[in-house]
Structure formats: structure tokens, C-alpha cells
Write a protein that holds these residues in place. Sequence first.
Motif, PDB file in Angstrom:
ATOM      1  N   ASP A 115       0.877  -1.105  -0.068  1.00  0.00           N
ATOM      2  CA  ASP A 115       0.234   0.015  -0.182  1.00  0.00           C
ATOM      3  C   ASP A 115       0.875   1.139  -0.046  1.00  0.00           C
ATOM      4  O   ASP A 115       2.214   1.174  -0.118  1.00  0.00           O
ATOM      5  CB  ASP A 115      -0.800   0.114   1.084  1.00  0.00           C
ATOM      6  N   ALA A 116       0.290   2.465   0.062  1.00  0.00           N
ATOM      7  CA  ALA A 116       0.827   3.596   0.083  1.00  0.00           C
ATOM      8  C   ALA A 116       1.980   3.833   1.301  1.00  0.00           C
ATOM      9  O   ALA A 116       3.051   4.518   1.075  1.00  0.00           O
ATOM     10  CB  ALA A 116      -0.202   4.884   0.015  1.00  0.00           C
ATOM     11  N   ASP A 117       1.616   3.099   2.178  1.00  0.00           N
ATOM     12  CA  ASP A 117       2.759   3.438   3.165  1.00  0.00           C
ATOM     13  C   ASP A 117       3.903   2.057   3.585  1.00  0.00           C
ATOM     14  O   ASP A 117       4.850   2.025   4.412  1.00  0.00           O
ATOM     15  CB  ASP A 117       1.705   3.086   4.761  1.00  0.00           C
ATOM     16  N   GLY A 118       3.854   1.326   2.307  1.00  0.00           N
ATOM     17  CA  GLY A 118       4.754   0.332   2.111  1.00  0.00           C
ATOM     18  C   GLY A 118       4.253  -1.122   2.733  1.00  0.00           C
ATOM     19  O   GLY A 118       5.267  -1.961   2.927  1.00  0.00           O
ATOM     20  N   ASN A 119       3.206  -1.130   3.266  1.00  0.00           N
ATOM     21  CA  ASN A 119       2.805  -2.202   3.982  1.00  0.00           C
ATOM     22  C   ASN A 119       2.066  -3.289   2.947  1.00  0.00           C
ATOM     23  O   ASN A 119       1.596  -2.947   2.043  1.00  0.00           O
ATOM     24  CB  ASN A 119       1.683  -2.032   4.940  1.00  0.00           C
ATOM     25  N   ILE A 120       2.719  -4.566   3.432  1.00  0.00           N
ATOM     26  CA  ILE A 120       2.413  -5.702   2.210  1.00  0.00           C
ATOM     27  C   ILE A 120       0.841  -6.023   2.546  1.00  0.00           C
ATOM     28  O   ILE A 120       0.409  -6.113   3.671  1.00  0.00           O
ATOM     29  CB  ILE A 120       3.121  -7.116   2.781  1.00  0.00           C
ATOM     30  N   ILE A 121      -0.219  -5.914   1.631  1.00  0.00           N
ATOM     31  CA  ILE A 121      -1.543  -6.111   1.407  1.00  0.00           C
ATOM     32  C   ILE A 121      -1.832  -7.364   0.709  1.00  0.00           C
ATOM     33  O   ILE A 121      -2.863  -7.863   0.602  1.00  0.00           O
ATOM     34  CB  ILE A 121      -1.984  -4.934   0.934  1.00  0.00           C
ATOM     35  N   GLY A 122      -0.830  -8.003  -0.094  1.00  0.00           N
ATOM     36  CA  GLY A 122      -1.157  -9.287  -0.619  1.00  0.00           C
ATOM     37  C   GLY A 122       0.097  -9.940  -1.185  1.00  0.00           C
ATOM     38  O   GLY A 122       0.961  -8.813  -1.390  1.00  0.00           O
ATOM     39  N   GLY A 123       0.057 -11.110  -1.426  1.00  0.00           N
ATOM     40  CA  GLY A 123       1.302 -11.906  -2.128  1.00  0.00           C
ATOM     41  C   GLY A 123       2.004 -12.525  -1.040  1.00  0.00           C
ATOM     42  O   GLY A 123       1.533 -12.732   0.083  1.00  0.00           O
TER      43      GLY A 123
END
Length: 219
Positions: free
Chosen positions: A178-186
Motif C-alpha cells: 500500500d501507500a505506506d509500504g505495508n504488504i497487503i497481498g502476496g
Amino acid sequence: MTFTIVLLALVAAFLGLRLYSVLGKRTGHEQEPVARRPIETANPPLVRQPSAGGDSALALPSLDATNADTAAQSGLKAIANADRSFDLGLFVEGSKSAYKMILEAYWKGDKESLRDLCDDDVYDSFAEAIDGRSTRGETLQNRLVRIDDIRIVDARYDHPMARVSVRFDADIAALVKDADGNIIGGSMTDAVETHDIWTFMRDVKSSSRNWKLDETDSV
């Protein structure tokens, strides 16, 4: 960068960000690559069709069964009759490079490269998906791990347009943030098998030797 092959991207299915949803025809993935044999990169990214006049211009392409399905061979012969510089071996190698370049351009959001590599309809679909991703602040960290097999499954010549459809069996690993560099998938420990059919086209009567991606599909 010009797409000069002798005729010669993709988000995890569970996120619904597949290229199928982008173009209505293809699947893709977004997971971080696992430690597997990487795709060969010895071939140049661009392959230019040989100019007419040499020995290759006097013969039909070799329709080796390892490269082309029987159903595609009559179409390949028609293309070779219309364009004596057509070379099947170079096309197969060029399509491999084009597949990698187009996927990477889509993943990176490189619309300039995609414009050169795709026809208008395919480009518009890619660009719309890239813009949507940018608006959401998402980034992809996809990687084409390897291409296991390449086969020509269909070929057509409808004067003056030549179209060749290629099946790519590949492994794609990816990650979406996401925009904050957090992993949201994968996933960082898995790659997903993909089975894609891409159709490339060229006007054989044109002075341009360039072929472009005209259509995508998934198997």
C-alpha cells in the motif's frame, strides 16, 4: 523502445487485480518470488526481423512441432508466403523477450514502453489499470521467475494483417504494497503458475518491421 520482434502485468488472483480483470481476458499474480531458477536472459530484449533478400527470404519457416501446434502451421505458411523474411525461430525467441518486457513494464507502471509494445486497445486497458493503482497508492514487486514453455497455438493471415498467438507457461511471483509500504497481498515464499495466450500482430505490407501485442487471454 520499439517492439521489433520477428513478430516479435499481473496481480494475485486472490486480490482480484489480475490482468484478466484489466483486459477481460487474462490472469496474473502478485507474490514475491521464491528461490527458483530465473528466466534466461541471454537473448536480447529486442529481436529484429531479418530483411528480405537473404537466403532466409527464400524459404518457409521451419514448422518444428516443438514450436508450433499443427493447427497453427497453415497460418504460419500463409504468413511466410506473404512475408518472405518471416522466421519462426526468431519469432519464438522474440516473443519470449516481449512477454517479459510487457509484464515488467506493466508492473513498473511504464506506460511509455507499453505504448510502443501494445496496440491502442491493449495499451488503454493497461494504462487505466496503472492509473487506478497509482490513485490507490499501491505498488507491485512482481517477478517473472521463469518461462517453462512457449508454443505457437494459432496463426492467421488476413491481408495485410498477420496474427500469431503464443502460449506462455510461466511462474510469476509477486507482492503488492500500500501507500505506506505495508504488504497487503502476496507471498515471499511462493510463485504461481500462469498459462497465457498472447496474440501479436503486424501489417506485413507496412515498411515497419514492428509487431505489437493485440490481444491477451488465459488458459
